[in-house]
Design an enzyme around this catalytic site. Structure first.
Site, short mmCIF file in Angstrom:
data_model
loop_
_atom_site.label_atom_id
_atom_site.label_comp_id
_atom_site.label_asym_id
_atom_site.label_seq_id
_atom_site.Cartn_x
_atom_site.Cartn_y
_atom_site.Cartn_z
N ASP A 199 -5.75 -56.58 -67.92
CA ASP A 199 -5.93 -55.22 -67.42
C ASP A 199 -7.09 -54.45 -67.83
O ASP A 199 -8.54 -55.50 -68.32
CB ASP A 199 -4.68 -54.47 -67.83
CG ASP A 199 -4.98 -53.97 -68.94
OD1 ASP A 199 -5.35 -54.76 -70.20
OD2 ASP A 199 -3.80 -53.66 -69.38
N CYS A 254 17.12 -72.90 -70.88
CA CYS A 254 16.00 -72.85 -71.20
C CYS A 254 16.57 -73.07 -73.16
O CYS A 254 18.13 -73.72 -73.24
CB CYS A 254 15.90 -71.56 -71.76
SG CYS A 254 17.29 -70.37 -72.83
N HIS A 276 15.01 -67.36 -74.19
CA HIS A 276 15.62 -67.01 -72.77
C HIS A 276 15.21 -65.26 -72.29
O HIS A 276 15.37 -65.60 -71.42
CB HIS A 276 17.20 -66.43 -73.58
CG HIS A 276 18.15 -65.98 -72.45
ND1 HIS A 276 18.41 -67.24 -71.60
CD2 HIS A 276 18.18 -65.32 -72.33
CE1 HIS A 276 19.34 -66.50 -70.92
NE2 HIS A 276 19.41 -65.15 -71.35
N CYS A 305 21.82 -71.32 -67.52
CA CYS A 305 20.66 -70.81 -68.52
C CYS A 305 20.04 -72.24 -68.71
O CYS A 305 20.69 -73.07 -69.34
CB CYS A 305 20.23 -69.66 -68.77
SG CYS A 305 18.21 -70.02 -69.29
N CYS A 313 19.65 -72.07 -74.86
CA CYS A 313 20.85 -71.54 -73.97
C CYS A 313 20.97 -73.24 -74.31
O CYS A 313 22.76 -73.47 -74.58
CB CYS A 313 21.03 -71.56 -72.61
SG CYS A 313 20.60 -69.86 -73.00
N ASP A 328 4.40 -57.52 -63.49
CA ASP A 328 3.86 -57.46 -65.66
C ASP A 328 4.83 -56.66 -65.97
O ASP A 328 4.94 -55.25 -65.64
CB ASP A 328 2.62 -57.93 -65.92
CG ASP A 328 2.16 -55.97 -66.15
OD1 ASP A 328 2.21 -55.91 -67.25
OD2 ASP A 328 1.93 -55.47 -65.39
N GLY A 372 0.03 -46.36 -62.27
CA GLY A 372 0.47 -45.39 -62.05
C GLY A 372 1.68 -44.55 -62.30
O GLY A 372 2.32 -43.58 -62.43
N GLY A 429 -7.84 -51.25 -69.95
CA GLY A 429 -8.02 -50.47 -71.17
C GLY A 429 -7.57 -49.00 -70.22
O GLY A 429 -7.66 -48.90 -70.67
N ASP A 458 -9.66 -47.38 -64.27
CA ASP A 458 -9.21 -46.71 -63.87
C ASP A 458 -8.97 -45.30 -64.93
O ASP A 458 -8.32 -45.26 -65.26
CB ASP A 458 -7.68 -46.85 -63.08
CG ASP A 458 -7.09 -47.39 -63.89
OD1 ASP A 458 -7.04 -48.65 -64.94
OD2 ASP A 458 -5.46 -47.68 -63.77
#
Length: 397
Positions: A98, A313, A341, A311, A316, A273, A223, A100, A152
């Site tokens: 990003d 992972c 997880h 799951c 789990c 994100d 925004g 800043g 921005d």
């Protein structure tokens, strides 16, 4: 169909036949990313509780870093010396940074905003830093991320002063021109403009229509997700995906709740994100299809089930809810295990959406997902209305 450049190639592979959802591949210099995609946030080049090789094992293809914080520590000199953030943090896949700009909100008491840029007082040592559009791009060129964001002018989403919102929207467009002019690595890094305008449809439209005239490889919708009502949030996302180039990736900044991801993919967003999955893990909360499990609660002290039986992972596979309840908020390893997880949950959700788009079953997936969350069919109005706007009627079988 899609867009092609040296720095980014975007190929739409499949579209939902009802909504705006689409599955695509986005080829970047460091990795080929499948969209829709969720990008975990590693603010200072590290994910809280996870190592880069663990992120690879979780099938993360792209992660996010923060220009403001990386510009402070380790700083441009160190990043230049090591050859960029990929090498500094040992990450071989794609990166997005990003600009800043968000720190204008999160560090507002430390910031002074003018046409030149943003003057910050460092939260680390009280020194003053002037972040201009040119400086933001200089730092991001040094960091070396595959996708970089324009600087921005960011205003808190619930702010009501129309003149200030209009000023910020128009300044963001002027700063975009300065960012594009300052960009020194256009064949290696793609700048995404950021659509602003808060909750004002006219300003949002003006911002988006100005941005699509620029020679860029993708766009961001900024925004939002700053405390506004969901009934105000989704029309702004919808407006953005309506206007922005259909052949380029569209990134919705700061969104990470599962229901938000599902709805906004239906609205036509490709990239997301958020710090949410790892932040909520630090409070002992694990993500599941029906919401969250607060593993600090006493009801889990003798529960020998995994967080999620479906799951795969490592958390789990190897640990029970009872074990995690025992160590959560006491041992730092609990944050690590729940973070593993939660990131796995986000990756699986995005993969499932991609698969359903390709198979032509995305509307059915959405209905099942929402009904699992709301088995009484008492759907939130924003979910019902947003999905209806793109042809998915939750009340139809």
């Amino acid at each position: 169909m899609g867009s092609t450049s040296i720095a980014l190639t975007f190929n739409v592979q499949a579209k939902c036949n009802i909504s705006r959802a689409r599955a695509a591949s986005m080829k970047l210099p460091h990795y080929e990313v499948e969209t829709p995609v969720f990008m975990p946030v590693g603010t200072q080049g590290t994910m809280k509780g996870l190592l880069p090789d663990q992120l690879e094992n979780l099938n993360c293809e792209i992660i996010l870093g923060n220009t403001y914080h990386l510009g402070n520590r380790p700083g441009v000199e160190v990043l230049t010396k090591v050859g960029g953030l990929h090498k500094f943090m040992g990450w071989n896949r794609a990166l997005l940074t990003d600009s800043g700009g968000f720190q204008m909100v999160s560090l507002l008491k430390l910031a002074e905003i003018t046409e030149q840029g943003v003057k910050f007082k460092s939260p680390y040592d009280d020194t003053e830093i002037m972040l201009t559009p040119e400086k933001s791009i200089e730092i991001q060129n040094c960091i070396g991320a595959d996708i970089i964001m324009q600087l921005d002018d960011v205003v808190q989403t619930t702010f009501q002063d129309y003149d200030r919102i209009k000023e910020a929207t128009e300044r963001t467009s002027r700063w975009l021109d300065r960012c594009l002019k300052a960009h020194k690595r256009p064949t290696e890094q793609s700048i995404f403009p950021i659509v602003q305008g808060l909750l004002n449809p006219e300003l949002r439209r003006q911002s988006a229509e100005e941005h699509i005239t620029k020679d860029v490889n993708g766009f961001a919708i900024g925004g939002l997700s700053g405390g506004e009502a969901k009934d105000d949030f989704w029309p702004m996302v919808n407006l953005g995906t309506e206007i922005l180039d259909k052949n380029k990736p569209r990134y919705l900044m700061g969104v990470g709740l599962a229901i938000d991801l599902v709805v906004c993919v239906a609205l036509g967003v490709d990239m997301f994100d958020c710090v949410f999955p790892t932040r909520t893990a630090r409070f002992g909360c694990a993500l599941i299809n029906t919401g969250q499990l607060n593993l600090k609660q006493k009801q889990f002290e003798s529960d020998l089930n995994p967080i999620d039986k479906d799951c795969e992972c490592t958390t789990c596979k190897n640990y029970t809810r009872a074990y995690l309840h025992c160590i959560v908020s006491v041992e730092t390893v609990a944050c690590h295990l729940i973070s593993v997880h939660n990131i796995a949950f986000q990756m699986r959700l995005m993969r499932t959406m991609r698969e359903n788009i390709k198979q032509g079953t995305f509307p059915q997936f959405v209905k099942k997902f929402v009904n699992d969350l709301h088995p009484d069919k008492n759907y939130p109005s924003w979910v019902k209305n947003s999905l209806m706007s793109v042809g998915i009627n939750l009340l139809e079988d």
